[in-house]
Design a protein around this motif. Structure first.
Motif, PDB file in Angstrom:
ATOM      1  N   THR A   1       0.820  -1.208   0.000  1.00 37.48           N
ATOM      2  CA  THR A   1       0.000   0.000   0.000  1.00 37.48           C
ATOM      3  C   THR A   1       0.855   1.260   0.000  1.00 37.48           C
ATOM      4  N   GLY A   2       1.932   1.236   0.758  1.00 36.82           N
ATOM      5  CA  GLY A   2       2.811   2.410   0.825  1.00 36.82           C
ATOM      6  C   GLY A   2       3.427   2.741  -0.522  1.00 36.82           C
TER       7      GLY A   2
ATOM      8  N   ILE B   1       2.232   1.984  -3.465  1.00 33.31           N
ATOM      9  CA  ILE B   1       1.182   2.474  -4.358  1.00 33.31           C
ATOM     10  C   ILE B   1       0.883   3.944  -4.088  1.00 33.31           C
ATOM     11  N   LEU B   2       0.819   4.319  -2.830  1.00 34.40           N
ATOM     12  CA  LEU B   2       0.570   5.726  -2.488  1.00 34.40           C
ATOM     13  C   LEU B   2       1.689   6.626  -2.996  1.00 34.40           C
TER      14      LEU B   2
ATOM     15  N   LEU C   1       1.251   7.069  -6.711  1.00 34.76           N
ATOM     16  CA  LEU C   1       0.129   7.968  -6.995  1.00 34.76           C
ATOM     17  C   LEU C   1       0.473   9.431  -6.731  1.00 34.76           C
ATOM     18  N   VAL C   2       1.203   9.694  -5.653  1.00 34.16           N
ATOM     19  CA  VAL C   2       1.604  11.068  -5.343  1.00 34.16           C
ATOM     20  C   VAL C   2       2.556  11.593  -6.412  1.00 34.16           C
TER      21      VAL C   2
END
Length: 89
Positions: A6-7, A9-10, A13-14
């Motif tokens: 998850t980290g 992916i974030l 995205l940022v």
């Protein structure tokens, strides 16, 4: 999912938000969604085509196998000798 947490992916995205801007991300997401949908349709169509051909081949093989099977009678059986024309007896 692909070994990405998850980290990660974030962070991706940022970075995408900073590089592409908020107006471009929805357009890119739509384009990716359409591409994935087309890929899924092509996969399903190919799968159906392969299944259809396999069933067709199976039925053709079954028909030819049924028509090629010799009769169970022995070739020297009396029934065969009785069916010969009279000049051969």
């Amino acid at each position: 999912m692909f070994g990405i947490g998850t980290g990660e992916i974030l962070i991706v995205l940022v970075i995408a938000l900073l590089l592409l801007g908020p107006k471009e991300i929805p357009k890119i997401a739509r384009t990716l969604g359409r591409g994935m949908r087309e890929l899924e349709r092509a996969k399903d169509e190919l799968k159906q085509s392969i299944e259809f051909e396999a069933e067709k081949d199976e039925s053709d093989t079954k028909k030819t196998k049924d028509s090629e099977e010799p009769p169970d009678k022995d070739s020297n059986s009396p029934d065969d000798l009785n069916n010969l024309p009279s000049k051969h007896l």
